[in-house]
Design an enzyme around this catalytic site. Structure first.
Site, PDB file in Angstrom:
ATOM      1  N   ASN A  99      -1.225  -9.276   4.927  1.00  0.00           N
ATOM      2  CA  ASN A  99      -1.044  -7.841   5.140  1.00  0.00           C
ATOM      3  C   ASN A  99      -0.820  -7.150   3.784  1.00  0.00           C
ATOM      4  O   ASN A  99      -0.739  -7.818   2.748  1.00  0.00           O
ATOM      5  CB  ASN A  99       0.146  -7.615   6.091  1.00  0.00           C
ATOM      6  CG  ASN A  99       0.128  -6.233   6.729  1.00  0.00           C
ATOM      7  OD1 ASN A  99      -0.713  -5.384   6.424  1.00  0.00           O
ATOM      8  ND2 ASN A  99       1.077  -5.994   7.623  1.00  0.00           N
ATOM      9  N   CYS A 143      -5.094   0.638   3.956  1.00  0.00           N
ATOM     10  CA  CYS A 143      -5.247  -0.739   4.431  1.00  0.00           C
ATOM     11  C   CYS A 143      -6.699  -1.197   4.322  1.00  0.00           C
ATOM     12  O   CYS A 143      -6.978  -2.342   3.973  1.00  0.00           O
ATOM     13  CB  CYS A 143      -4.764  -0.860   5.873  1.00  0.00           C
ATOM     14  SG  CYS A 143      -5.629   0.212   7.028  1.00  0.00           S
ATOM     15  N   GLN A 192       0.810  -1.213   0.000  1.00  0.00           N
ATOM     16  CA  GLN A 192       0.000   0.000   0.000  1.00  0.00           C
ATOM     17  C   GLN A 192       0.847   1.268   0.000  1.00  0.00           C
ATOM     18  O   GLN A 192       0.326   2.365  -0.220  1.00  0.00           O
ATOM     19  CB  GLN A 192      -0.948  -0.003   1.205  1.00  0.00           C
ATOM     20  CG  GLN A 192      -0.227   0.156   2.537  1.00  0.00           C
ATOM     21  CD  GLN A 192      -1.165   0.080   3.734  1.00  0.00           C
ATOM     22  OE1 GLN A 192      -1.594  -0.995   4.114  1.00  0.00           O
ATOM     23  NE2 GLN A 192      -1.467   1.224   4.316  1.00  0.00           N
ATOM     24  N   HIS A 221      -5.195  -0.906  12.216  1.00  0.00           N
ATOM     25  CA  HIS A 221      -4.808  -1.380  10.888  1.00  0.00           C
ATOM     26  C   HIS A 221      -5.801  -2.447  10.428  1.00  0.00           C
ATOM     27  O   HIS A 221      -6.289  -3.216  11.243  1.00  0.00           O
ATOM     28  CB  HIS A 221      -3.397  -1.972  10.965  1.00  0.00           C
ATOM     29  CG  HIS A 221      -2.798  -2.333   9.638  1.00  0.00           C
ATOM     30  ND1 HIS A 221      -2.691  -1.445   8.588  1.00  0.00           N
ATOM     31  CD2 HIS A 221      -2.258  -3.504   9.186  1.00  0.00           C
ATOM     32  CE1 HIS A 221      -2.104  -2.050   7.557  1.00  0.00           C
ATOM     33  NE2 HIS A 221      -1.840  -3.294   7.896  1.00  0.00           N
TER      34      HIS A 221
END
Ligand SMILES: *[C@@H]1O[C@H](CO)[C@@H](O)[C@H](O)[C@H]1NC(C)=O
Ligand SMILES: *[C@@H]1O[C@H](CO)[C@@H](O)[C@H](O)[C@H]1NC(C)=O
Ligand SMILES: *[C@@H]1O[C@H](CO)[C@@H](O)[C@H](O)[C@H]1NC(C)=O
Length: 339
Positions: free
Chosen positions: A303, A149, A143, A282
């Site tokens: 992630n 996120c 990202q 997050h």
């Protein structure tokens, strides 16, 4: 006799030498070796600093981080390892300021697209599952320094349900959501449900190829064809603080969750157990679960910090912990798209 004696001597010397080496490597690095390590790390990540003063300041932080990582790994009582990565010249405060999203207080807004939890009576939940093995997870993305996120996490769940239903895995566009979502949530953070709502109302989502990620919010270009093989019609929330409910959902599709990343700056591998916060900052995606050979249950989490972070971009968080919030708050807020 004399040969025995010399042998004994050698062993003593060997033990002395290895323990001295151990102490040296864990406690007192030479300034020179650290400096070389820093240069190598800069080259590896293509980093440079605007002047010597900045470089020196970053070098001091880098040294502290290297020592923190090595100390953790040498203590030998942890179920997970830390490792150097692109965050190595940031203090933990700087890391959080740059990569953590602000408080999640306003996450739950009423929406007509929200359905009640559907995975309540699920039987035959397999003991382990990795949606990557079912071709339902795209490659780990990065990202960058844009706080997207929420979009990456939401898109990963949409890619997942589309692949599970159609047998066809397609990388969809986070940038499309970043530029065009109706709640105008951008690089400063947003909510997964706002990403879902955009895809529902828009009637689809462009592919990442047609609408590639650039990591800054730009003018909406809503003229690309949709690459979604089905219609997203709504979304559901996981009953909060309930890992059993989370398991039932993940057994059916990848699920978006929020976690506290405060201690995850240098996570490298293994199952994260022990202390972790619950200050959700997050969004990530649960793409599976399982149990290690020594009986530690875990969630498999994707992630969006690139493959250089964590275990090739992934982290394993302990599952079924004593606290209802789950490890790092993973059970507090979860949601998934309905198709
Ligand atoms: C590991 O050992 C260190 C140093 O002995 C100690 O400070 C720390 O609390 C231990 N951590 C765990 C998870 O046992
Ligand atoms: C957790 O969720 C499961 C599955 O939906 C449900 O059967 C159970 O009652 C829930 N537990 C609590 C404490 O709410
Ligand atoms: C989405 O729903 C519309 C209206 O029911 C339908 O015409 C269209 O074919 C659907 N799209 C996909 C990709 O299934």
């Amino acid at each position: 006799m004399s040969s025995n004696k010399s042998c004994y001597c050698t062993i003593v010397l060997f033990i002395f030498a290895t323990s001295w080496y151990h102490v040296a490597s864990s406690l007192s690095y030479s300034e020179e070796s650290m400096s070389i390590k820093h240069e190598k790390w800069m080259a590896q990540h293509g980093f440079s600093y605007e002047n010597e003063k900045v470089k020196e300041a970053r070098f001091q932080i880098f040294k502290d981080n290297v020592q923190h990582i090595d100390r953790h790994n040498q203590e030998g009582n942890h179920t997970y390892k830390l490792g150097l990565n692109k965050f190595a010249d940031l203090t933990n405060e700087e890391f959080l300021a740059k990569y953590a999203r602000s408080s999640m207080q306003s996450f739950k807004v009423a929406s007509s697209y929200q359905s009640s939890f559907e995975y309540t009576n699920i039987k035959d939940i397999p003991p382990s599952l990795d949606w990557r093995d079912h071709n339902a997870v795209t490659a780990v993305a990065n990202q960058g320094t844009c706080g997207t996120c929420w979009a990456f996490s939401a898109v990963a769940t949409i890619e997942g349900i589309a692949a599970i239903r159609s047998g066809n895995l397609k990388k969809l566009s986070e940038q499309h959501i970043l530029d065009c979502n109706y709640m105008h949530e951008g690089c400063k953070g947003g909510r997964q449900n706002s990403a879902f709502e955009f895809v529902i109302k828009n009637g689809g989502l462009a592919s990442d190829t047609d609408y590639p990620y650039i990591g800054i919010q730009t003018a909406c270009a809503n003229n690309k064809p949709s690459s979604l093989s089905l219609n997203i019609t709504g979304f559901g929330f996981i009953p909060p603080n309930n890992e059993t409910a989370l398991l039932a959902a993940v057994a059916n599709q990848p699920v978006s969750v929020d976690v506290d990343i405060t201690i995850l700056q240098f996570y490298r591998s293994g199952i994260l157990t022990g202390e972790c916060g619950t200050n959700l900052n997050h969004a990530v995606t649960v793409v599976g679960y399982g149990e290690s050979d020594d009986g530690v249950k875990f969630w498999l989490v994707k992630n969006s910090w690139g493959r250089g972070w964590g275990d090739d971009g992934y982290i394993k968080l302990q599952r079924n912990v004593n606290a209802i919030e789950g490890m790092c708050g993973i059970a507090m807020i979860g949601c998934y798209p309905i198709a």
